[in-house]
Design an enzyme around this catalytic site. Structure first.
Site, PDB file in Angstrom:
ATOM      1  N   ASP A   1      42.229  55.151  43.461  1.00 56.80           N
ATOM      2  CA  ASP A   1      41.463  54.175  42.688  1.00 56.80           C
ATOM      3  C   ASP A   1      40.216  53.961  43.438  1.00 56.80           C
ATOM      4  OD1 ASP A   1      40.093  51.809  41.287  1.00 56.80           O
ATOM      5  OD2 ASP A   1      41.987  51.248  40.410  1.00 56.80           O
TER       6      ASP A   1
ATOM      7  N   HIS B   1      40.499  54.502  37.995  1.00 57.76           N
ATOM      8  CA  HIS B   1      40.494  53.021  38.033  1.00 57.76           C
ATOM      9  C   HIS B   1      41.455  52.415  37.084  1.00 57.76           C
ATOM     10  CE1 HIS B   1      39.409  49.086  38.980  1.00 57.76           C
ATOM     11  NE2 HIS B   1      38.530  49.025  37.691  1.00 57.76           N
TER      12      HIS B   1
ATOM     13  N   SER C   1      41.180  44.977  37.222  1.00 60.61           N
ATOM     14  CA  SER C   1      40.276  44.951  38.154  1.00 60.61           C
ATOM     15  C   SER C   1      39.540  43.501  38.664  1.00 60.61           C
ATOM     16  CB  SER C   1      38.951  45.666  37.648  1.00 60.61           C
ATOM     17  OG  SER C   1      38.276  46.222  38.615  1.00 60.61           O
TER      18      SER C   1
END
Length: 510
Positions: free
Chosen positions: A451, A479, A226
């Site tokens: 996502d 995610h 991320s």
């Protein structure tokens, strides 16, 4: 990533369904806890005191822990110092480790120390743990490192959960929110001992090179999730010749403006919410009926109802639409968490806010009325320094119109204004531009097609930007993509980390 909702695009949020169920493997305690000699090759004299540090590891539960001293300001190393906290899960195999593998769970603001200490098996698969010393670290401003500090628990509750007095969308509502943001920033400035101007991704990336060196590695091996992909890409921009085996999972587009991020994430969460709703409608326990469109309309009605008439929880907090939206977002990070969302929405329809607050509290790192980390503070500090304030009123209005059209359920509660960074104590220093990292070894970028937090298009963009970018696509929900049970993705990542052979660019894992 959204400044309005403070989305934490991180692996910790994605682990909701698994937190409390993961246990770190116990390393062989007979192995020494000494360090390799630091790599000081090519380092300027003013940085040698930092790069020449010898690490003093101490046992911490089943791991090893230490701290590293870094310059407060890499542009002026004499200005002061900060401390960075590290944790090490030593390689579990019998052969000589391949070296260190630094990890970052995202955020910005999520604790890498906490990730390794509490759920190393979720972060890194067994084959990788066998051959690497897995290193978790708290970036500057985060957790157990020299940290951004703003509000006490009661003040944080008020900041995150109190419902504005003025009607949503009015000038008075915007003024009230901006006043709250200004007070929050002032508290951060007052309680953070002068570090706020230096809490930037560029400084954190330079910190990572320091960590690489004092760990004794000549190249950086890194697994970033991320926001951690932006941190890793920034490292590659500054130190392409030091790039070893980098895997960036759940990519952030370094060229996207904050307004672009807000809009794209809002649309991404709407898409994930529709996928959840389609699944929910196939379950007899689902509180909604009809088509997906009809169920989404009903959910929109529920949000509007809670916005108008909040629900009081047992602890006295009032569940309004913003907190309910935080709960929804928290559950959408992982498909395994959808069952909790069904329970929460069923209860809210019956006037019960407890499960919704449990989800929102997990998202906000709140346990038993206390905040166990500083992810909200660090998130704000990084984003307000990393993203330029360059959106015009016309662009903001256009963004709101796009959200209303493409994310109609989420849009009313996905504010792109007022921007809390307008009243941050320091102006931003970051730039938003493509990163090419010319000369770097192959960099593997993993993207998941639905996502919500880091939409797939960002992974495509980052892989295209990087001169040595290699894109791996996971077709699915949730995610991030690695270590989620997709054998194709896991094999691609592990083959690269363990053997140095990158996957074929464009690999698509159904």
């Amino acid at each position: 990533m959204s400044r309005g909702l403070a989305i934490v695009a991180g692996l910790v949020a994605a682990s909701l369904a698994f937190s409390g169920c993961l246990y770190a493997a116990i390393p062989d305690t007979a192995r020494p806890t000494t360090s390799k000699s630091p790599d000081t090759s090519g380092i300027n004299d003013d940085l040698l005191p930092f790069y020449g540090q010898t690490l003093d590891w101490t046992a911490c539960d089943d791991f090893d822990c230490t701290t590293v001293t870094a310059p407060l300001d890499w542009a002026d190393p004499a200005k002061g110092e900060i401390e960075l906290a590290l944790i090490r899960s030593r390689a579990e195999g019998t052969s000589e480790p391949l070296g260190s593998l630094l990890t970052n769970p995202g955020g910005p603001g999520s604790s890498g120390v906490e990730l390794v200490r509490d759920s190393v098996e979720f972060a890194v698969s067994d084959p990788v743990r066998q051959q690497y010393d897995v290193i978790g670290f708290d970036p500057r401003g985060v957790g157990e490192s020299t940290a951004v500090t703003c509000l006490d628990d009661a003040e944080m509750d008020a900041y995150l959960y109190d419902i504005p007095d003025s009607p949503r969308g009015t000038d008075a509502w915007a003024a009230e929110l901006l006043a709250r943001h200004e007070a929050f920033g002032a508290a951060c400035e007052a309680n953070s001992d002068g570090i706020l101007p230096y809490i930037t991704t560029e400084n954190a990336a330079r910190d990572m090179d320091l960590l690489r060196a004092v760990l004794g590695d000549t190249e950086l091996n890194y697994l970033g999730y991320s926001y951690g992909t932006f941190l890793g890409a920034t490292y590659a921009k500054f130190f392409p010749e030091k790039v070893g085996r980098l895997v960036l999972d759940g990519a952030v587009d370094p060229s996207a403006s904050m307004l672009d991020v807000n809009v794209t994430q809002g649309i991404g969460f709407e898409s994930a919410l529709r996928a959840y709703m389609a699944s929910c409608l196939d379950d007899d326990e689902c509180p909604f009926r009809g088509t997906v469109d009809e169920a989404m309309d009903d959910l929109g009605t529920l949000l509007a109802t809670v916005d108008r008439d909040p629900i009081r929880a047992a602890d006295g907090r009032m569940l309004g639409a913003d907190s309910l939206m935080t709960a929804i977002v928290a559950a959408l990070y992982s498909q395994d968490s959808w069952v909790y969302l069904t329970t929460a929405l069923t209860d809210v329809l019956e006037g019960n806010a407890e499960v919704a607050f449990q989800l929102a509290d997990f998202y906000n790192d709140r346990q038993d009325g206390k905040y166990v980390g500083n992810q909200t503070e660090a998130f704000r500090a990084y984003n307000c320094m990393d993203y330029p304030l360059d959106s015009t009123p016309e662009q903001v209005a256009e963004a709101q119109a796009v959200l209303a059209d493409e994310a109609p359920t989420i849009a009313p509660y996905w504010a792109v204004a007022p921007d809390p960074c307008e009243v941050w104590p320091y102006p931003p220093t970051g730039v938003r531009q493509p990163i090419t990292a010319d000369g770097a070894a192959p960099i593997v970028v993993v993207g998941t097609t639905n996502d919500p937090a880091t939409p797939y298009e960002w992974a495509v963009s980052l892989a295209d930007q990087l001169s040595s970018g290699v894109l791996v696509t996971r077709v699915g929900e949730g995610h991030t993509g690695y270590n989620k049970g997709n054998e194709c993705v896991d094999d691609a990542v592990e083959t690269y980390l363990l053997e140095g052979t990158p996957p074929k660019d464009g690999l698509r894992c159904e």
